[in-house]
Design an enzyme around this catalytic site. Structure first.
Site, PDB file in Angstrom:
ATOM      1  N   PRO A  15      32.559  36.954  47.221  1.00  0.00           N
ATOM      2  CA  PRO A  15      33.872  37.211  47.822  1.00  0.00           C
ATOM      3  C   PRO A  15      34.930  36.240  47.302  1.00  0.00           C
ATOM      4  O   PRO A  15      34.608  35.262  46.613  1.00  0.00           O
ATOM      5  CB  PRO A  15      33.618  37.016  49.311  1.00  0.00           C
ATOM      6  CG  PRO A  15      32.479  36.047  49.365  1.00  0.00           C
ATOM      7  CD  PRO A  15      31.621  36.359  48.168  1.00  0.00           C
ATOM      8  N   MET A  16      36.163  36.506  47.667  1.00  0.00           N
ATOM      9  CA  MET A  16      37.250  35.605  47.281  1.00  0.00           C
ATOM     10  C   MET A  16      36.962  34.193  47.787  1.00  0.00           C
ATOM     11  O   MET A  16      36.379  34.011  48.852  1.00  0.00           O
ATOM     12  CB  MET A  16      38.580  36.106  47.858  1.00  0.00           C
ATOM     13  CG  MET A  16      39.069  37.384  47.213  1.00  0.00           C
ATOM     14  SD  MET A  16      40.580  38.027  47.953  1.00  0.00           S
ATOM     15  CE  MET A  16      41.726  36.711  47.603  1.00  0.00           C
ATOM     16  N   PHE A  17      37.366  33.208  47.001  1.00  0.00           N
ATOM     17  CA  PHE A  17      37.233  31.788  47.323  1.00  0.00           C
ATOM     18  C   PHE A  17      35.781  31.325  47.429  1.00  0.00           C
ATOM     19  O   PHE A  17      35.490  30.319  48.067  1.00  0.00           O
ATOM     20  CB  PHE A  17      37.997  31.441  48.607  1.00  0.00           C
ATOM     21  CG  PHE A  17      39.434  31.834  48.560  1.00  0.00           C
ATOM     22  CD1 PHE A  17      40.327  31.156  47.747  1.00  0.00           C
ATOM     23  CD2 PHE A  17      39.888  32.906  49.300  1.00  0.00           C
ATOM     24  CE1 PHE A  17      41.657  31.527  47.680  1.00  0.00           C
ATOM     25  CE2 PHE A  17      41.217  33.291  49.251  1.00  0.00           C
ATOM     26  CZ  PHE A  17      42.102  32.599  48.437  1.00  0.00           C
ATOM     27  N   ASP A  88      36.395  36.321  32.631  1.00  0.00           N
ATOM     28  CA  ASP A  88      36.826  36.083  34.004  1.00  0.00           C
ATOM     29  C   ASP A  88      37.522  37.334  34.534  1.00  0.00           C
ATOM     30  O   ASP A  88      38.256  38.001  33.801  1.00  0.00           O
ATOM     31  CB  ASP A  88      37.771  34.883  34.066  1.00  0.00           C
ATOM     32  CG  ASP A  88      38.011  34.401  35.481  1.00  0.00           C
ATOM     33  OD1 ASP A  88      37.026  34.275  36.240  1.00  0.00           O
ATOM     34  OD2 ASP A  88      39.176  34.151  35.835  1.00  0.00           O
ATOM     35  N   GLU A  89      37.296  37.647  35.799  1.00  0.00           N
ATOM     36  CA  GLU A  89      37.912  38.804  36.457  1.00  0.00           C
ATOM     37  C   GLU A  89      37.650  40.089  35.674  1.00  0.00           C
ATOM     38  O   GLU A  89      38.552  40.859  35.350  1.00  0.00           O
ATOM     39  CB  GLU A  89      39.416  38.576  36.657  1.00  0.00           C
ATOM     40  CG  GLU A  89      39.752  37.352  37.480  1.00  0.00           C
ATOM     41  CD  GLU A  89      39.358  37.453  38.947  1.00  0.00           C
ATOM     42  OE1 GLU A  89      38.972  38.552  39.402  1.00  0.00           O
ATOM     43  OE2 GLU A  89      39.431  36.427  39.637  1.00  0.00           O
ATOM     44  N   ALA A  90      36.379  40.337  35.386  1.00  0.00           N
ATOM     45  CA  ALA A  90      35.967  41.476  34.560  1.00  0.00           C
ATOM     46  C   ALA A  90      36.419  42.815  35.120  1.00  0.00           C
ATOM     47  O   ALA A  90      36.614  43.767  34.361  1.00  0.00           O
ATOM     48  CB  ALA A  90      34.450  41.468  34.386  1.00  0.00           C
TER      49      ALA A  90
END
Length: 117
Positions: A15-17, A88-90
């Site tokens: 998840p985020m963070f 990153d961020e695929a």
């Protein structure tokens, strides 16, 4: 007959963070310290930390190739020997990334921009 080494895929998800980018940057740093050939790529839509940069919330960062699509990832690599490709961020690359990564993993450490995906 010479057999070509296959690559492998490692996915960092959560998840985020949760520290995904930090983990990716840790792996990039360790690979570079080991003298491996490393390229870092992110999508040009991801400008949160500036263009051409992958950063974590903890403040770690590395320069990256900011590209708009999978074809541009191929152009960055341009058939050069490569030990690690960090993306990153695929999710920004969409489903076009799936067959390209399959080809990269099956083809080993080299990924030619002349290949098909």
């Amino acid at each position: 007959m010479r057999t070509q080494r296959q690559g492998r895929l490692q996915v960092v998800c959560g998840p985020m963070f949760a520290g995904k980018s930090e983990e990716l940057l840790r792996r990039v740093r360790r690979a570079r310290l080991a003298g491996l050939a490393v390229e870092v790529v992110n999508h040009s839509l991801d400008e949160r930390h500036g263009v051409g940069r992958v950063a974590s919330h903890a403040g770690l960062s590395v320069p990256s190739h900011s590209v708009p699509d999978v074809g541009s990832v191929r152009a960055v690599l341009d058939g050069r020997p490569l030990d690690l490709l960090a993306i990153d961020e695929a999710q920004f690359f969409g489903m076009d990334l799936v067959p390209a990564v399959d080809e990269l993993v099956l083809g080993g450490p080299r990924w030619s921009s002349q290949g098909s995906a």
